[in-house]
Design a protein around this motif. Structure first.
Motif, PDB file in Angstrom:
ATOM      1  N   UNK A   1      76.889 121.818  84.562  1.00  0.00           N
ATOM      2  CA  UNK A   1      77.331 121.120  83.404  1.00  0.00           C
ATOM      3  C   UNK A   1      76.571 120.003  82.933  1.00  0.00           C
ATOM      4  N   UNK A   2      75.939 120.110  81.960  1.00  0.00           N
ATOM      5  CA  UNK A   2      74.930 118.827  81.389  1.00  0.00           C
ATOM      6  C   UNK A   2      76.209 118.125  80.345  1.00  0.00           C
ATOM      7  N   UNK A   3      76.794 117.138  80.844  1.00  0.00           N
ATOM      8  CA  UNK A   3      77.917 116.481  80.271  1.00  0.00           C
ATOM      9  C   UNK A   3      77.560 115.486  78.867  1.00  0.00           C
ATOM     10  N   UNK A   4      76.287 115.074  78.836  1.00  0.00           N
ATOM     11  CA  UNK A   4      75.905 114.264  77.553  1.00  0.00           C
ATOM     12  C   UNK A   4      74.570 114.882  77.114  1.00  0.00           C
ATOM     13  N   UNK A   5      74.511 116.200  76.758  1.00  0.00           N
ATOM     14  CA  UNK A   5      73.384 116.915  76.673  1.00  0.00           C
ATOM     15  C   UNK A   5      72.191 116.643  75.688  1.00  0.00           C
ATOM     16  N   UNK A   6      72.793 116.210  74.613  1.00  0.00           N
ATOM     17  CA  UNK A   6      71.575 116.109  73.411  1.00  0.00           C
ATOM     18  C   UNK A   6      70.703 114.939  73.570  1.00  0.00           C
ATOM     19  N   UNK A   7      69.469 115.123  73.423  1.00  0.00           N
ATOM     20  CA  UNK A   7      68.996 116.073  72.394  1.00  0.00           C
ATOM     21  C   UNK A   7      68.683 117.392  73.016  1.00  0.00           C
ATOM     22  N   UNK A   8      68.615 117.635  74.453  1.00  0.00           N
ATOM     23  CA  UNK A   8      68.522 118.998  75.153  1.00  0.00           C
ATOM     24  C   UNK A   8      67.247 119.019  75.904  1.00  0.00           C
TER      25      UNK A   8
END
Length: 390
Positions: free
Chosen positions: A183-190
């Motif tokens: 899980x990438x919880x706070x993902x943006x910009x990627x």
């Protein structure tokens, strides 16, 4: 048992249409320390065309209010490291850039160009018997030279991603293995999600971003780098990150919390004094949000799994203080020392500092901090790994 189908109401599956990349001209940018940016057009063989153009970068406007606040706080927290870190942050022309290659497309030509210009690999490229997984390839240069960003082209994978090389350290700390649920919880910009896929092939990678505009940016980033074969493995979530601990309790093997923070590099260059004041007010509220996100992540990870918490600020109130607060509230959470695992092996490239020594825990246990310094302008980047006890 967790399935993608059970979460379709909250998640949108990313669907890509990709084709085999076709040879295209590559643009090479050499950014001088104080001068204009020199752009050379290279053909697919890496040979320069005759045309050379120059473009001057727009100068950034410094926000004095933010700088004064940084001076007050960081002169106390960083001591002798702050004057040199301050000089780097106030000189964007000195900032270095990393070039993360995309293992899902052909990069031979790019690699040759990088090496010919004096770039070298940040990490060893030969998988060992103890680490047979794919090796993340990132090229760095001792001077602030950079490639230009590649434009988004539907159906064609990009060959590389530009980034602050320190932002790869939280991904390395995750120690991703093939077949894990991440899980990438706070993902943006990627960028960190891409780095995860460069390190291993997870069974599931959930990239969460509640803001619709940033989520569109994230989706386009993923589409530009990931192949058709990963469609069923990568999903994008629009949830409030603070709710994952309840809705997906114990689901993931690894969780990355690259938390919203007072980004020191960008906040120094606020557009106006009014925006600067607003950001300083927001700064005081961020630790509460960061604490909630980290608690949610520790609930979302399975027993025995790991959470990495990271920010791109030097502020101890958003870094070690957040980690310490969560550790005090979560008896099942154990911090892990990253000093020998990451700081010592990479000391040649980054300037590391332990967590602020004014806190009760052993400094190395709380996390490590990358402090920008002349010649090593990477960072700021804080990272801490916490293991959920079995």
């Amino acid at each position: 048992m967790f399935t993608i189908q059970q979460s379709c109401s909250a998640w949108r599956i990313i669907c890509f249409k990709t084709t085999k990349p076709t040879p295209t001209a590559v643009w090479w940018s050499v950014k001088c320390h104080t001068g204009p940016e020199v752009v050379l057009q290279l053909n697919e063989q890496g040979a320069p065309h005759n045309q050379v153009t120059k473009r001057h970068r727009k100068e950034r406007s410094l926000c004095q209010q933010v700088l004064e606040r940084f001076d007050q706080q960081y002169s106390q927290e960083l001591g002798d490291l702050w004057p040199s870190a301050r000089a780097v942050l106030l000189d964007p022309h000195s900032w270095q850039y990393g070039v993360m290659l995309n293992r899902f497309t052909t990069v031979t030509g790019i690699t040759q160009i990088l090496q010919s210009q004096g770039f070298s690999t940040l990490l060893p490229q030969t998988p060992s018997l103890s680490s047979p997984r794919p090796t993340l390839q990132c090229y760095i240069h001792p001077y602030p030279l950079r490639f230009p960003s590649q434009a988004h082209r539907p159906g064609q994978l990009k060959q590389y991603y530009l980034l602050n090389a320190a932002s790869l350290l939280p991904v390395l700390a995750l120690q991703i293995r093939d077949g894990e649920k991440v899980l990438d919880l706070c993902s943006a910009p990627g960028g960190k999600a891409l780095a995860i896929t460069q390190c291993a092939t997870p069974a599931l990678l959930c990239c969460n971003e509640p803001d619709p505009h940033r989520r569109d940016w994230l989706s386009k980033t993923l589409e530009s780098f990931l192949p058709q074969s990963l469609i069923s493995r990568v999903i994008v979530s629009a949830q409030d990150g603070r709710s994952f601990g309840q809705s997906e309790a114990g689901t993931y093997d690894k969780v990355l919390v690259d938390a919203p923070c007072s980004n020191d590099r960008s906040w120094l260059y606020s557009c106006s004094s009014q925006q600067g004041e607003q950001r300083l007010k927001e700064r005081a509220r961020l630790p509460a949000l960061q604490t909630q996100l980290l608690r949610s992540a520790l609930s979302a990870v399975r027993p025995g799994g790991a959470v990495v918490y990271s920010t791109c600020t030097l502020s101890s109130s958003e870094n070690c203080a957040v980690v310490e607060t969560v550790l005090n509230d979560c008896p099942e959470a154990d911090p892990e020392d990253l000093w020998e695992e990451i700081a010592i092996p990479l000391a040649k490239y980054f300037t590391f500092s332990p967590a602020h020594p004014g806190h009760g825990q052993t400094p190395h246990k709380l996390g490590i901090l990358v402090v920008p310094q002349p010649g090593k302008t990477w960072g700021p980047m804080f990272l801490s790994r916490i293991r959920r006890r079995k």
